[in-house]
Design an enzyme around this catalytic site. Structure first.
Site, PDB file in Angstrom:
ATOM      1  N   GLU A   1     -73.429 -13.470  -8.090  1.00 38.34           N
ATOM      2  CA  GLU A   1     -72.459 -13.844  -9.141  1.00 38.34           C
ATOM      3  C   GLU A   1     -72.631 -15.320  -9.522  1.00 38.34           C
ATOM      4  OE1 GLU A   1     -68.186 -13.085  -8.415  1.00 38.34           O
ATOM      5  OE2 GLU A   1     -67.864 -14.959  -9.493  1.00 38.34           O
TER       6      GLU A   1
ATOM      7  N   HIS B   1     -71.248  -8.247 -10.666  1.00 39.10           N
ATOM      8  CA  HIS B   1     -71.503  -9.682 -10.461  1.00 39.10           C
ATOM      9  C   HIS B   1     -72.092 -10.352 -11.700  1.00 39.10           C
ATOM     10  CE1 HIS B   1     -70.715  -9.275  -6.292  1.00 39.10           C
ATOM     11  NE2 HIS B   1     -71.823  -8.685  -5.964  1.00 39.10           N
TER      12      HIS B   1
ATOM     13  N   HIS C   1     -75.386 -16.480  -3.890  1.00 39.69           N
ATOM     14  CA  HIS C   1     -74.688 -15.241  -4.254  1.00 39.69           C
ATOM     15  C   HIS C   1     -75.035 -14.854  -5.697  1.00 39.69           C
ATOM     16  CE1 HIS C   1     -71.494 -12.400  -5.174  1.00 39.69           C
ATOM     17  NE2 HIS C   1     -71.334 -12.261  -3.868  1.00 39.69           N
TER      18      HIS C   1
ATOM     19  N   HIS D   1     -71.948  -4.447  -2.878  1.00 38.37           N
ATOM     20  CA  HIS D   1     -72.431  -4.780  -1.535  1.00 38.37           C
ATOM     21  C   HIS D   1     -71.883  -3.790  -0.525  1.00 38.37           C
ATOM     22  CE1 HIS D   1     -73.291  -9.143  -2.851  1.00 38.37           C
ATOM     23  NE2 HIS D   1     -74.384  -8.426  -2.845  1.00 38.37           N
TER      24      HIS D   1
ATOM     25  N   CYS E   1     -68.110  -7.371 -14.500  1.00 36.84           N
ATOM     26  CA  CYS E   1     -66.643  -7.356 -14.450  1.00 36.84           C
ATOM     27  C   CYS E   1     -66.096  -8.339 -15.500  1.00 36.84           C
ATOM     28  CB  CYS E   1     -66.178  -7.780 -13.058  1.00 36.84           C
ATOM     29  SG  CYS E   1     -64.395  -7.951 -12.969  1.00 36.84           S
TER      30      CYS E   1
HETATM   31  S1  SF4 Z   1     -63.966 -10.451 -10.260  1.00 34.81           S
HETATM   32 FE1  SF4 Z   1     -62.333  -9.497  -9.065  1.00 34.81          FE
HETATM   33  S2  SF4 Z   1     -61.999  -7.509 -10.047  1.00 34.81           S
HETATM   34 FE2  SF4 Z   1     -63.985  -8.284 -10.742  1.00 34.81          FE
HETATM   35  S3  SF4 Z   1     -65.479  -7.416  -9.332  1.00 34.81           S
HETATM   36 FE3  SF4 Z   1     -64.951  -9.433  -8.536  1.00 34.81          FE
HETATM   37  S4  SF4 Z   1     -63.290  -9.045  -7.092  1.00 34.81           S
HETATM   38 FE4  SF4 Z   1     -63.475  -7.222  -8.363  1.00 34.81          FE
END
Ligand code: SF4
Length: 300
Positions: A127, A75, A125, A43, A97
């Protein structure tokens, strides 16, 4: 004359650095296939433009383009979209991630153990949409207290969180959910990088006279940093770039605090500091302000 202090933890996190490195490597070794990210890789508009200059383009639907390489951003994505992309002939490059992947796995495990999966986070969102996809859309998304009415009493509830939630909001909602369910299993999946950024921004806001939180207005973790800073009562400005700063805001201020979200590139932070230094030079002469935590600025 004022001091400029950069929060000990600010800017790109592990997951974002990793996703950027994967995208850069994919662009470098491209084999004539078009390369896309599903939604912007991170983002941050400047980072998206940088990737576009390397011919890595964001898409929002698999139907918009011919199949090529599809980078899954940090995400993550719902598994249903990944399956559809493979069926359409896309090559998947997974930059999810590992901390988001872990949350997806916990959510799936809770579902398999017959818990009602509660996902604390923002419903729209990406994620959260990705994690919910790992429960076949069955996760109940709770963003704030008004969503608690979605839960009926006497349930077996399993909780996970969006990785960038504020710890305070998570704890508050968990306390209330514990009174609703008759068995509650909790995974605190807020990632450490997020917690470190929140803690150091809060500590800095307490001693600063004014705070600048740098990052995209669409970035959840940057917005949470700004909210935390505001809660200290200090004037807080959520900015995307240095040109948004009005010198008027700095009048009479002795300590300027700076923090930045996990998706803010280091050069955007540097630009803000350079601009603030230039204002200070006008006030105090060319020697300029003291800048603490230099390594955060120059090694990023
Ligand atoms: S989970 Fe934590 S380390 Fe992974 S992208 Fe999101 S903020 Fe960054």
């Amino acid at each position: 004359m004022f001091k400029i202090i950069l929060a000990e933890k600010a800017g790109f996190c592990f997951g974002v650095k990793r996703a950027m490195a994967i995208a850069e490597k994919t662009a470098k070794f491209n084999s004539n296939k078009p390369t896309y990210t599903f939604g912007p890789l991170i983002h941050n508009p400047q980072a998206v433009s940088y990737l576009e200059s390397m011919e890595v383009r964001p898409i929002h639907s698999l139907n918009d383009v011919k199949p090529g390489k599809l980078i899954v951003r940090s995400h993550g994505l719902p598994p249903q979209i990944i399956t559809e992309a493979k069926e359409k002939g896309f090559e998947i490059i997974d930059a999810t991630c590992p901390f988001v992947r872990r949350t997806q796995d916990f959510a799936k495990t809770l579902l398999n153990e017959n818990y009602e999966v509660v996902l604390i986070g923002e419903a729209d969102h990406p994620e959260v949409i990705g994690i919910a996809g790992h429960t076949n859309g069955k996760a109940i998304i709770i963003e704030n207290e008004s969503d608690l009415k979605k839960l009926t009493g006497k349930m077996r509830i399993g909780i996970v969180s969006q990785t960038t939630q504020s710890l305070e909001n998570f704890k508050n909602l968990v306390m209330k959910i514990r009174k609703i369910g008759n068995e509650v299993k909790i995974y605190n999946t807020i990632c450490r990088e997020t917690q470190k950024r929140q803690k150091s921004a809060l500590m800095l806001a307490k001693k600063a006279d004014i705070m600048f939180i740098i990052g995209s207005k669409n970035s959840a973790n940057t917005t949470h940093l700004a909210q935390l800073s505001q809660q200290t009562g200090k004037p807080t400005y959520h900015i995307e770039k240095f040109s948004e700063i009005s010198p008027e805001w700095l009048k009479g201020k002795k300590i300027i605090g700076i923090s930045a979200g996990a998706s803010t590139p280091s050069y955007v932070i540097k630009d803000v500091i350079t601009y603030l230094k230039s204002i200070n030079n006008k006030i105090s002469g060319p020697r300029g302000p003291r800048l603490l935590h230099k390594e955060e600025v120059f090694n990023g």
